[in-house]
Design an enzyme around this catalytic site. Structure first.
Site, PDB file in Angstrom:
ATOM      1  N   CYS A  71       0.798  -1.234   0.000  1.00 12.19           N
ATOM      2  CA  CYS A  71       0.000   0.000   0.000  1.00 12.19           C
ATOM      3  C   CYS A  71       0.823   1.272   0.000  1.00 12.19           C
ATOM      4  O   CYS A  71       0.463   2.246  -0.660  1.00 12.19           O
ATOM      5  CB  CYS A  71      -0.981   0.007   1.174  1.00 12.19           C
ATOM      6  SG  CYS A  71      -0.222   0.162   2.814  1.00 12.19           S
ATOM      7  N   HIS A 110      -2.051   1.169   7.075  1.00 11.79           N
ATOM      8  CA  HIS A 110      -2.560   1.105   5.705  1.00 11.79           C
ATOM      9  C   HIS A 110      -2.702   2.509   5.140  1.00 11.79           C
ATOM     10  O   HIS A 110      -3.117   3.426   5.841  1.00 11.79           O
ATOM     11  CB  HIS A 110      -3.910   0.385   5.652  1.00 11.79           C
ATOM     12  CG  HIS A 110      -4.431   0.219   4.260  1.00 11.79           C
ATOM     13  ND1 HIS A 110      -3.693  -0.382   3.258  1.00 11.79           N
ATOM     14  CD2 HIS A 110      -5.610   0.595   3.673  1.00 11.79           C
ATOM     15  CE1 HIS A 110      -4.391  -0.380   2.139  1.00 11.79           C
ATOM     16  NE2 HIS A 110      -5.554   0.219   2.354  1.00 11.79           N
ATOM     17  N   ASP A 125      -8.510   2.848  -3.459  1.00 13.60           N
ATOM     18  CA  ASP A 125      -7.476   2.013  -2.852  1.00 13.60           C
ATOM     19  C   ASP A 125      -7.033   0.982  -3.875  1.00 13.60           C
ATOM     20  O   ASP A 125      -7.846   0.208  -4.382  1.00 13.60           O
ATOM     21  CB  ASP A 125      -8.062   1.320  -1.609  1.00 13.60           C
ATOM     22  CG  ASP A 125      -7.024   0.583  -0.783  1.00 13.60           C
ATOM     23  OD1 ASP A 125      -5.884   0.409  -1.253  1.00 13.60           O
ATOM     24  OD2 ASP A 125      -7.363   0.166   0.345  1.00 13.60           O
TER      25      ASP A 125
END
Length: 275
Positions: A71, A110, A125
């Protein structure tokens, strides 16, 4: 935040000859193409190598070295592209709760993006592994939202925190909790440091890989490989050799494997450790 220096190549990898307009349809298309093109992968943390997240390093790794990332890499790269295309977008962070209670207060590890279009807010995302949303999700609604893959929904606690849920089969699973606090580079650096170096990180010394395709998700957890379909049961198997793993990483996940002598030994170790 640094600007992209190779946006043309990035867009070409996503199937664009010219920069698309910053519209909701473009955001949908970009996100789906991204998760089907670039693998989520943790080869660097498997090998216990540093994971630099400055934008030039990420561009080099993903666009030129043929790798993927997690991420802090993929969502940073994607956010830089959105901003270059003219989207009103910024980074935010969250706490992963997948696999545990949705109200657990886990570490802030995250990264994702907040995008505002015509006054409507969305989260985008491209870096959440095997359960990454394949479409942006409208923020200020608790309605079930269709994506190119599973349905998702968001819940709000009334105090600033949102929870992202995915419907897997007939079950709603909490994925992560996030808020809209403005983040600085150091916030991402600290989270990335934990994920890539802390002994309790689920990524350290582990192999986690995912890539989406039409109607399915490919996932790899150490030597356990699965294909999750939208319209039929998943197919799962355990890989029995480093050669099998190397072939899968290259052919199915599209990863150009790093030239590191420790890679085969690490993959052999994963095979031996998988029951």
């Amino acid at each position: 935040m640094s600007a992209l220096t190779h946006s043309r190549l990035y867009l070409q990898r996503l199937g664009y000859d010219t920069p698309p307009a910053p519209t909701l349809q473009t955001l949908h298309d970009l996100q789906l193409r991204h998760v089907c093109t670039f693998a989520f992968e943790s080869l660097s943390t498997l090998l216990r190598l540093p994971v630099p997240i400055d934008l030039p390093s990420v561009e080099q790794k993903v666009l030129f070295d043929g790798r993927g990332g997690y991420c802090y890499e993929l969502n940073q790269l994607f956010l830089a592209l959105l901003q270059e295309l003219g989207f009103d977008a910024r980074g935010i962070t969250g706490r992963v709760v997948m696999g545990g209670p949705a109200d657990a207060h886990t570490a802030r590890t995250h990264r994702l993006s907040l995008v505002t279009l015509d006054g409507v807010r969305y989260i985008s995302d491209v870096g959440f592994g095997g359960m990454v949303p394949s479409s942006p999700l409208q923020l200020d609604t608790e309605a079930v939202q269709a994506t190119a893959h599973e349905p998702y929904r968001l819940s709000f606690d009334g105090q600033g925190s949102y929870t992202l849920w995915a419907k897997v089969g007939e079950e709603w699973r909490g994925l992560y909790v996030f808020d809209l606090h403005v983040q600085a580079d150091i916030d991402y650096e600290i989270g990335n440091w934990y994920v890539s170096t802390h002994p309790q990180s689920p990524f350290l010394g582990q192999l986690k890989v995912a890539r989406l395709a039409a109607g399915k998700r490919h996932t790899l957890n150490n030597a356990s490989y699965a294909v999750h379909y939208l319209d039929r049961p998943s197919e799962k198997r355990t890989l029995n050799s480093a050669d099998e793993l190397l072939g899968l990483l290259s052919e199915t996940f599209g990863i150009h494997l790093p030239q590191d002598a420790r890679l085969r030994a690490s993959l052999d170790g994963l095979v031996l450790a998988t029951p």
